[in-house]
Design a protein around this motif. Structure first.
Motif, PDB file in Angstrom:
ATOM      1  N   ARG A  46       0.822  -1.216   0.000  1.00 52.60           N
ATOM      2  CA  ARG A  46       0.000   0.000   0.000  1.00 52.60           C
ATOM      3  C   ARG A  46       0.857   1.267   0.000  1.00 52.60           C
ATOM      4  O   ARG A  46       0.330   2.374  -0.077  1.00 52.60           O
ATOM      5  CB  ARG A  46      -0.891   0.024   1.244  1.00 52.60           C
ATOM      6  CG  ARG A  46      -1.987  -1.009   1.260  1.00 52.60           C
ATOM      7  CD  ARG A  46      -2.719  -0.916   2.581  1.00 52.60           C
ATOM      8  NE  ARG A  46      -3.828  -1.840   2.681  1.00 52.60           N
ATOM      9  CZ  ARG A  46      -4.570  -1.987   3.777  1.00 52.60           C
ATOM     10  NH1 ARG A  46      -4.310  -1.252   4.860  1.00 52.60           N
ATOM     11  NH2 ARG A  46      -5.555  -2.843   3.799  1.00 52.60           N
ATOM     12  N   GLY A  47       2.179   1.125   0.144  1.00 53.50           N
ATOM     13  CA  GLY A  47       3.073   2.274   0.173  1.00 53.50           C
ATOM     14  C   GLY A  47       3.355   2.813   1.560  1.00 53.50           C
ATOM     15  O   GLY A  47       3.959   3.866   1.709  1.00 53.50           O
ATOM     16  N   ASN A  48       2.950   2.100   2.596  1.00 54.24           N
ATOM     17  CA  ASN A  48       3.200   2.516   3.977  1.00 54.24           C
ATOM     18  C   ASN A  48       4.562   1.959   4.403  1.00 54.24           C
ATOM     19  O   ASN A  48       4.661   0.854   4.916  1.00 54.24           O
ATOM     20  CB  ASN A  48       2.087   1.997   4.889  1.00 54.24           C
ATOM     21  CG  ASN A  48       2.315   2.336   6.347  1.00 54.24           C
ATOM     22  OD1 ASN A  48       3.361   2.834   6.750  1.00 54.24           O
ATOM     23  ND2 ASN A  48       1.319   2.041   7.165  1.00 54.24           N
ATOM     24  N   VAL A  49       5.606   2.727   4.146  1.00 52.04           N
ATOM     25  CA  VAL A  49       6.974   2.281   4.407  1.00 52.04           C
ATOM     26  C   VAL A  49       7.191   1.975   5.886  1.00 52.04           C
ATOM     27  O   VAL A  49       7.671   0.898   6.247  1.00 52.04           O
ATOM     28  CB  VAL A  49       7.983   3.354   3.935  1.00 52.04           C
ATOM     29  CG1 VAL A  49       9.404   3.023   4.381  1.00 52.04           C
ATOM     30  CG2 VAL A  49       7.909   3.503   2.428  1.00 52.04           C
ATOM     31  N   THR A  50       6.844   2.902   6.751  1.00 56.61           N
ATOM     32  CA  THR A  50       7.100   2.736   8.180  1.00 56.61           C
ATOM     33  C   THR A  50       6.346   1.537   8.745  1.00 56.61           C
ATOM     34  O   THR A  50       6.937   0.683   9.399  1.00 56.61           O
ATOM     35  CB  THR A  50       6.720   4.016   8.949  1.00 56.61           C
ATOM     36  OG1 THR A  50       7.467   5.108   8.411  1.00 56.61           O
ATOM     37  CG2 THR A  50       7.018   3.876  10.424  1.00 56.61           C
TER      38      THR A  50
END
Length: 195
Positions: free
Chosen positions: A116-120
């Motif tokens: 989803r692009g949530n790196v952290t």
């Protein structure tokens, strides 16, 4: 639509034409349940949009069935759904295996966040799940339980966490969106049974 946490959920919070909400979605028992359809990564879609069928809640499977079904979902690029399968095993399995199944569920959620692009969140859950799986394998002395290669799964999770944090370079199933690494969940899915 049936599915985890949804049972026979209805959209009682929508008017007859699907218009503005007048209350919360409720399941057959009256509990608040979001009846919106979901995409392959578990993200809510607008009411009426076609969605991906969720996994049924509370299914008791053998450990081998759990691993096989989760791997099939991971291979299909549906780590959110695989996490639900692992979650059932975590909740219904023996106490001494809870850490294993919870850790595997965390890895699937970590992959979901990375896709989803949530790196952290993705990197954090991948590392947390890897730590849980590694600790369970070490304490149980069963690094190949149910045919899984837990050592390989842990290595996959840590490597993917590093890749996601390093940023997108466009190779190996990782692309960039607005400077954020976005993982292709199908390409980067773990091989639970090993290479």
């Amino acid at each position: 639509m049936g599915g985890k946490g949804h049972g026979d959920s209805t959209s009682q919070g929508r008017d007859a034409d699907g218009g503005a909400a007048v209350g919360r979605d409720r399941d057959a028992e009256g509990r608040a349940r979001n009846a919106r359809p979901r995409d392959g990564l578990g993200r809510p879609l607008p009411y009426g949009a076609p969605g991906v069928e969720r996994q049924p809640e509370g299914v008791v499977r053998t450990p081998e069935e759990t691993v096989a079904q989760a791997q099939a979902l991971l291979d299909a690029g549906k780590p959110f759904h695989a996490h639900e399968v692992f979650e059932d095993a975590w909740k219904s399995g023996p106490d001494e295996e809870r850490t294993l199944w919870r850790g595997l569920a965390q890895l699937a959620v970590g992959l979901t966040h990375a896709a989803r692009g949530n790196v952290t969140g993705g990197a954090r859950l991948l590392r947390r799940g890897a730590g849980a799986v590694q600790a369970w394998a070490a304490s149980s002395g069963r690094p190949d339980v149910y045919g899984m290669d837990l050592t390989g799964v842990v290595a996959w999770a840590r490597e993917l966490a590093d890749v996601v944090e390093a940023g997108a370079d466009g190779s190996d199933g990782v692309g960039g969106v607005g400077g954020t690494a976005v993982v292709d969940a199908r390409t980067r899915a773990p091989r639970l049974y090993g290479a």
